[in-house]
Design a protein around this motif. Structure first.
Motif, PDB file in Angstrom:
ATOM      1  N   PHE A   1       0.835  -1.203   0.000  1.00  0.00           N
ATOM      2  CA  PHE A   1       0.000   0.000   0.000  1.00  0.00           C
ATOM      3  C   PHE A   1       0.873   1.258   0.000  1.00  0.00           C
ATOM      4  CE2 PHE A   1      -2.273   3.271   2.485  1.00  0.00           C
ATOM      5  CZ  PHE A   1      -3.444   3.388   1.732  1.00  0.00           C
ATOM      6  N   ILE A   2       1.901   1.245   0.855  1.00  0.00           N
ATOM      7  CA  ILE A   2       2.799   2.399   0.966  1.00  0.00           C
ATOM      8  C   ILE A   2       3.702   2.518  -0.252  1.00  0.00           C
ATOM      9  CG2 ILE A   2       4.722   3.380   2.288  1.00  0.00           C
ATOM     10  CD1 ILE A   2       3.394   2.123   4.792  1.00  0.00           C
ATOM     11  N   LEU A   3       4.267   1.400  -0.694  1.00  0.00           N
ATOM     12  CA  LEU A   3       5.212   1.436  -1.809  1.00  0.00           C
ATOM     13  C   LEU A   3       4.561   1.863  -3.120  1.00  0.00           C
ATOM     14  CD1 LEU A   3       7.353  -1.728  -1.067  1.00  0.00           C
ATOM     15  CD2 LEU A   3       8.024   0.667  -0.797  1.00  0.00           C
ATOM     16  N   LYS A   4       3.308   1.553  -3.312  1.00  0.00           N
ATOM     17  CA  LYS A   4       2.621   1.953  -4.545  1.00  0.00           C
ATOM     18  C   LYS A   4       2.512   3.464  -4.651  1.00  0.00           C
ATOM     19  CE  LYS A   4      -0.050  -2.184  -5.449  1.00  0.00           C
ATOM     20  NZ  LYS A   4      -1.365  -2.793  -5.518  1.00  0.00           N
ATOM     21  N   ASN A   5       2.400   4.108  -3.506  1.00  0.00           N
ATOM     22  CA  ASN A   5       2.325   5.571  -3.491  1.00  0.00           C
ATOM     23  C   ASN A   5       2.756   6.051  -2.118  1.00  0.00           C
ATOM     24  OD1 ASN A   5       1.694   8.271  -3.485  1.00  0.00           O
ATOM     25  ND2 ASN A   5      -0.344   8.004  -4.365  1.00  0.00           N
ATOM     26  N   PRO A   6       4.019   6.507  -2.004  1.00  0.00           N
ATOM     27  CA  PRO A   6       4.544   6.925  -0.695  1.00  0.00           C
ATOM     28  C   PRO A   6       3.725   8.013  -0.004  1.00  0.00           C
ATOM     29  CG  PRO A   6       6.314   6.747  -2.293  1.00  0.00           C
ATOM     30  CD  PRO A   6       5.030   6.578  -3.039  1.00  0.00           C
ATOM     31  N   LEU A   7       2.935   8.765  -0.763  1.00  0.00           N
ATOM     32  CA  LEU A   7       2.097   9.799  -0.148  1.00  0.00           C
ATOM     33  C   LEU A   7       0.993   9.182   0.717  1.00  0.00           C
ATOM     34  CD1 LEU A   7       1.790  12.272  -3.160  1.00  0.00           C
ATOM     35  CD2 LEU A   7       3.302  12.436  -1.164  1.00  0.00           C
ATOM     36  N   ARG A   8       0.761   7.903   0.535  1.00  0.00           N
ATOM     37  CA  ARG A   8      -0.271   7.216   1.311  1.00  0.00           C
ATOM     38  C   ARG A   8       0.127   7.039   2.772  1.00  0.00           C
ATOM     39  NH1 ARG A   8      -1.943   2.387  -2.845  1.00  0.00           N
ATOM     40  NH2 ARG A   8      -3.230   3.661  -4.209  1.00  0.00           N
ATOM     41  N   ILE A   9       1.379   7.204   3.083  1.00  0.00           N
ATOM     42  CA  ILE A   9       1.817   7.000   4.472  1.00  0.00           C
ATOM     43  C   ILE A   9       1.098   7.961   5.417  1.00  0.00           C
ATOM     44  CG2 ILE A   9       3.849   8.491   4.530  1.00  0.00           C
ATOM     45  CD1 ILE A   9       5.166   5.961   5.980  1.00  0.00           C
ATOM     46  N   LYS A  10       0.805   9.167   4.924  1.00  0.00           N
ATOM     47  CA  LYS A  10       0.082  10.141   5.745  1.00  0.00           C
ATOM     48  C   LYS A  10      -1.319   9.602   6.070  1.00  0.00           C
ATOM     49  CE  LYS A  10      -1.504  14.916   5.792  1.00  0.00           C
ATOM     50  NZ  LYS A  10      -1.633  16.158   5.030  1.00  0.00           N
ATOM     51  N   GLU A  11      -1.984   9.048   5.066  1.00  0.00           N
ATOM     52  CA  GLU A  11      -3.314   8.476   5.273  1.00  0.00           C
ATOM     53  C   GLU A  11      -3.253   7.284   6.225  1.00  0.00           C
ATOM     54  OE1 GLU A  11      -7.331   8.119   5.150  1.00  0.00           O
ATOM     55  OE2 GLU A  11      -6.137   9.777   4.347  1.00  0.00           O
ATOM     56  N   LEU A  12      -2.244   6.455   6.049  1.00  0.00           N
ATOM     57  CA  LEU A  12      -2.066   5.300   6.907  1.00  0.00           C
ATOM     58  C   LEU A  12      -1.844   5.741   8.353  1.00  0.00           C
ATOM     59  CD1 LEU A  12      -1.778   2.231   7.142  1.00  0.00           C
ATOM     60  CD2 LEU A  12       0.643   2.509   6.658  1.00  0.00           C
ATOM     61  N   TRP A  13      -1.020   6.758   8.559  1.00  0.00           N
ATOM     62  CA  TRP A  13      -0.756   7.275   9.894  1.00  0.00           C
ATOM     63  C   TRP A  13      -2.045   7.785  10.542  1.00  0.00           C
ATOM     64  CZ3 TRP A  13       2.490   6.588  13.537  1.00  0.00           C
ATOM     65  CH2 TRP A  13       2.546   7.469  14.614  1.00  0.00           C
ATOM     66  N   LYS A  14      -2.877   8.491   9.758  1.00  0.00           N
ATOM     67  CA  LYS A  14      -4.147   8.989  10.275  1.00  0.00           C
ATOM     68  C   LYS A  14      -5.032   7.825  10.734  1.00  0.00           C
ATOM     69  CE  LYS A  14      -6.571  11.669   7.688  1.00  0.00           C
ATOM     70  NZ  LYS A  14      -7.128  12.504   6.601  1.00  0.00           N
ATOM     71  N   LYS A  15      -5.070   6.762   9.958  1.00  0.00           N
ATOM     72  CA  LYS A  15      -5.889   5.606  10.315  1.00  0.00           C
ATOM     73  C   LYS A  15      -5.378   4.938  11.586  1.00  0.00           C
ATOM     74  CE  LYS A  15      -7.685   4.547   5.778  1.00  0.00           C
ATOM     75  NZ  LYS A  15      -7.895   3.537   4.758  1.00  0.00           N
ATOM     76  N   ILE A  16      -4.066   4.843  11.697  1.00  0.00           N
ATOM     77  CA  ILE A  16      -3.483   4.245  12.908  1.00  0.00           C
ATOM     78  C   ILE A  16      -3.828   5.086  14.129  1.00  0.00           C
ATOM     79  CG2 ILE A  16      -1.306   3.786  14.099  1.00  0.00           C
ATOM     80  CD1 ILE A  16      -0.184   2.939  11.326  1.00  0.00           C
ATOM     81  N   MET A  17      -3.663   6.379  14.024  1.00  0.00           N
ATOM     82  CA  MET A  17      -3.950   7.268  15.152  1.00  0.00           C
ATOM     83  C   MET A  17      -5.444   7.223  15.517  1.00  0.00           C
ATOM     84  SD  MET A  17      -1.051   8.128  16.026  1.00  0.00           S
ATOM     85  CE  MET A  17      -1.480   9.210  17.363  1.00  0.00           C
ATOM     86  N   MET A  18      -6.287   7.141  14.499  1.00  0.00           N
ATOM     87  CA  MET A  18      -7.720   7.084  14.743  1.00  0.00           C
ATOM     88  C   MET A  18      -8.083   5.810  15.516  1.00  0.00           C
ATOM     89  SD  MET A  18     -10.867   7.620  12.076  1.00  0.00           S
ATOM     90  CE  MET A  18     -10.589   6.139  11.139  1.00  0.00           C
ATOM     91  N   ARG A  19      -7.421   4.699  15.203  1.00  0.00           N
ATOM     92  CA  ARG A  19      -7.719   3.439  15.870  1.00  0.00           C
ATOM     93  C   ARG A  19      -7.410   3.515  17.373  1.00  0.00           C
ATOM     94  NH1 ARG A  19     -11.359   0.938  14.515  1.00  0.00           N
ATOM     95  NH2 ARG A  19     -10.674  -0.935  15.518  1.00  0.00           N
ATOM     96  N   PHE A  20      -6.490   4.383  17.738  1.00  0.00           N
ATOM     97  CA  PHE A  20      -6.108   4.487  19.139  1.00  0.00           C
ATOM     98  C   PHE A  20      -6.770   5.657  19.855  1.00  0.00           C
ATOM     99  CE2 PHE A  20      -2.628   1.989  17.317  1.00  0.00           C
ATOM    100  CZ  PHE A  20      -2.646   0.911  18.193  1.00  0.00           C
ATOM    101  N   SER A  21      -7.625   6.378  19.158  1.00  0.00           N
ATOM    102  CA  SER A  21      -8.276   7.514  19.801  1.00  0.00           C
ATOM    103  C   SER A  21      -9.346   7.021  20.765  1.00  0.00           C
ATOM    104  CB  SER A  21      -8.899   8.445  18.755  1.00  0.00           C
ATOM    105  OG  SER A  21     -10.088   7.879  18.244  1.00  0.00           O
ATOM    106  N   LYS A  22      -9.634   7.830  21.771  1.00  0.00           N
ATOM    107  CA  LYS A  22     -10.636   7.442  22.769  1.00  0.00           C
ATOM    108  C   LYS A  22     -12.015   7.308  22.140  1.00  0.00           C
ATOM    109  CE  LYS A  22      -8.427   9.266  26.865  1.00  0.00           C
ATOM    110  NZ  LYS A  22      -8.496  10.211  27.968  1.00  0.00           N
ATOM    111  N   ARG A  23     -12.336   8.196  21.211  1.00  0.00           N
ATOM    112  CA  ARG A  23     -13.641   8.153  20.573  1.00  0.00           C
ATOM    113  C   ARG A  23     -13.837   6.836  19.827  1.00  0.00           C
ATOM    114  NH1 ARG A  23     -13.286  11.413  16.329  1.00  0.00           N
ATOM    115  NH2 ARG A  23     -13.972   9.942  14.781  1.00  0.00           N
ATOM    116  N   GLU A  24     -12.827   6.444  19.082  1.00  0.00           N
ATOM    117  CA  GLU A  24     -12.901   5.187  18.329  1.00  0.00           C
ATOM    118  C   GLU A  24     -12.973   4.001  19.270  1.00  0.00           C
ATOM    119  OE1 GLU A  24     -13.120   4.474  14.951  1.00  0.00           O
ATOM    120  OE2 GLU A  24     -13.618   6.593  14.901  1.00  0.00           O
ATOM    121  N   LYS A  25     -12.191   4.060  20.342  1.00  0.00           N
ATOM    122  CA  LYS A  25     -12.197   2.970  21.301  1.00  0.00           C
ATOM    123  C   LYS A  25     -13.583   2.824  21.921  1.00  0.00           C
ATOM    124  CE  LYS A  25      -9.809   1.218  25.358  1.00  0.00           C
ATOM    125  NZ  LYS A  25      -8.770   1.455  26.349  1.00  0.00           N
TER     126      LYS A  25
END
Length: 139
Positions: A12-36
């Motif tokens: 996913f990242i290698l196909k388009n390195p700009l996706r790392i920002k989106e991936l980071w957002k998803k990771i952070m969202m998974r650990f947010s209190k609201r999501e939990k």
């Protein structure tokens, strides 16, 4: 995490390195209190007991697991009453028996054998399956 999942993330990242920002957002969202909190609410609304799940998957096997476990529980209670020290709680015999019959594993690894009643449960189900090996470890 499984190798396939890691491979998918890397691709996913290698196909388009700009996706790392989106991936980071998803990771952070998974650990947010609201999501939990949302996840916990979903689990609370959608949870099912193991017994209900087992009955839904294979009612005959669950019934057999419960029946076979009753004698084992009675034997365990008598035997454990003679042990001069506490060995811990009883195994979830119906669950162990059901999963062994249902999944039909070739190998089971067990740690913390205590008096051996969980081992006996596994071995009974392995015998019924007609194959499998149990490796047990304890002090």
């Amino acid at each position: 995490m499984q190798k396939k999942s890691i491979k998918n993330i890397l691709m996913f990242i290698l196909k388009n390195p700009l996706r790392i920002k989106e991936l980071w957002k998803k990771i952070m969202m998974r650990f947010s209190k609201r999501e939990k909190q949302r996840d916990l609410e979903w689990i609370s609304k959608n949870q099912i007991s193991f017994e209900d799940w087992a009955i839904k998957i294979n009612p005959e096997t669950w019934k057999e697991a419960v029946v076979s476990s009753e004698k084992l529980k009675a034997d365990a209670k008598v035997t454990l009453a003679t042990v001069p020290f506490k060995l811990g709680g009883a195994g979830l015999y119906p669950v162990l028996y059901f999963l062994t019959l249902y999944r039909k594993p070739e190998v089971i690894v067990e740690t913390g054998v205590a008096a051996g009643f969980s081992s006996k449960t596994f071995l009974s189900a392995i015998r019924k399956n007609g194959f499998g090996k149990l490796y047990s470890s304890d002090f």
